[in-house]
Design an enzyme around this catalytic site. Structure first.
Site, PDB file in Angstrom:
ATOM      1  N   ASN A  47      -1.072   4.677   8.870  1.00  0.00           N
ATOM      2  CA  ASN A  47       0.210   4.328   9.470  1.00  0.00           C
ATOM      3  C   ASN A  47       1.250   4.088   8.376  1.00  0.00           C
ATOM      4  OD1 ASN A  47      -1.335   1.975   8.862  1.00  0.00           O
ATOM      5  ND2 ASN A  47      -0.046   0.711  10.191  1.00  0.00           N
ATOM      6  N   VAL A  48       2.469   4.518   8.663  1.00  0.00           N
ATOM      7  CA  VAL A  48       3.589   4.371   7.722  1.00  0.00           C
ATOM      8  C   VAL A  48       4.736   3.719   8.483  1.00  0.00           C
ATOM      9  CG1 VAL A  48       5.182   5.557   6.171  1.00  0.00           C
ATOM     10  CG2 VAL A  48       2.841   6.425   6.450  1.00  0.00           C
ATOM     11  N   GLU A  49       5.001   2.443   8.148  1.00  0.00           N
ATOM     12  CA  GLU A  49       6.044   1.699   8.849  1.00  0.00           C
ATOM     13  C   GLU A  49       7.405   1.915   8.188  1.00  0.00           C
ATOM     14  OE1 GLU A  49       3.164  -1.812  10.618  1.00  0.00           O
ATOM     15  OE2 GLU A  49       4.553  -2.328   9.009  1.00  0.00           O
ATOM     16  N   CYS A  58       2.139   6.281  13.401  1.00  0.00           N
ATOM     17  CA  CYS A  58       0.745   5.838  13.404  1.00  0.00           C
ATOM     18  C   CYS A  58      -0.127   6.745  12.528  1.00  0.00           C
ATOM     19  CB  CYS A  58       0.181   5.862  14.820  1.00  0.00           C
ATOM     20  SG  CYS A  58       1.035   4.826  16.015  1.00  0.00           S
ATOM     21  N   GLU A  60      -2.968   8.244  13.276  1.00  0.00           N
ATOM     22  CA  GLU A  60      -3.498   9.439  13.941  1.00  0.00           C
ATOM     23  C   GLU A  60      -2.499  10.583  13.894  1.00  0.00           C
ATOM     24  OE1 GLU A  60      -3.275   6.354  15.062  1.00  0.00           O
ATOM     25  OE2 GLU A  60      -4.862   5.851  16.480  1.00  0.00           O
ATOM     26  N   CYS A  91      -3.133   4.452  20.203  1.00  0.00           N
ATOM     27  CA  CYS A  91      -2.111   4.056  21.168  1.00  0.00           C
ATOM     28  C   CYS A  91      -1.817   5.234  22.110  1.00  0.00           C
ATOM     29  CB  CYS A  91      -0.839   3.602  20.442  1.00  0.00           C
ATOM     30  SG  CYS A  91       0.169   4.952  19.796  1.00  0.00           S
ATOM     31  N   CYS A  94      -0.228   8.342  20.518  1.00  0.00           N
ATOM     32  CA  CYS A  94      -1.173   9.132  19.713  1.00  0.00           C
ATOM     33  C   CYS A  94      -2.162   9.889  20.591  1.00  0.00           C
ATOM     34  CB  CYS A  94      -1.907   8.236  18.722  1.00  0.00           C
ATOM     35  SG  CYS A  94      -0.847   7.747  17.347  1.00  0.00           S
TER      36      CYS A  94
END
Ligand SMILES: [Zn+2]
Length: 141
Positions: A47-49, A58, A60, A91, A94
């Site tokens: 995940n990359v916020e 996310c 995936e 989620c 995804c």
């Protein structure tokens, strides 16, 4: 096609390791995901916020975007693991994203100790919506 015990062990190891690729300074919830292609390749994502929270992505979807843009288009499994220690499932967004390219993929949700829960995407996203609903051929076999 089910994974062998050796492939599952490798998938668990790589999925737990992929969490280290996470950029998650806001949630501190690191997630790793690893796709297994039909030819046995492993494609890792995390995940990359973003400071603009909604712009994050996310693990995936990161893994799937990496795979698709690398020319890899057929998948048999995906591993997912988070920093929560217990199993974490993909989620809703995804699940839908995976469905586009891998409607019957097996989803392995790993715990910290390498144990896992296996659910096919068809169970996680029943009666899914996809290209065929728009009279478009499914992109992949
Ligand atoms: Zn997601």
């Amino acid at each position: 096609m089910p994974l062998s015990e050796d492939q599952i062990a490798e998938l668990g190891k790589q999925t737990l390791e992929a969490r280290k690729l996470s950029y998650s300074p806001y949630s501190n919830f690191a997630v790793g995901a690893v796709l297994v292609s039909s030819s046995g390749e492993f494609i890792a994502g995390a995940n990359v916020e973003n400071a603009c929270y909604g712009a994050g992505i996310c693990a995936e979807r990161t893994a799937m975007v990496k795979a698709i843009t690398s020319g890899i288009k057929s998948f048999i499994a995906v591993g997912v693991a988070s920093s929560a220690g217990t199993t974490t499932s993909p989620c809703g967004i995804c699940r839908q994203f995976l469905r586009e390219f891998a409607p019957v993929i097996d989803v392995y949700m790993f715990s910290e100790d390498g144990s896992y829960v296996l659910e096919p995407l068809t169970t996680l996203l029943p009666r899914s919506f996809g290209p065929s609903n728009l009279n478009i051929a499914e992109p992949l076999p």
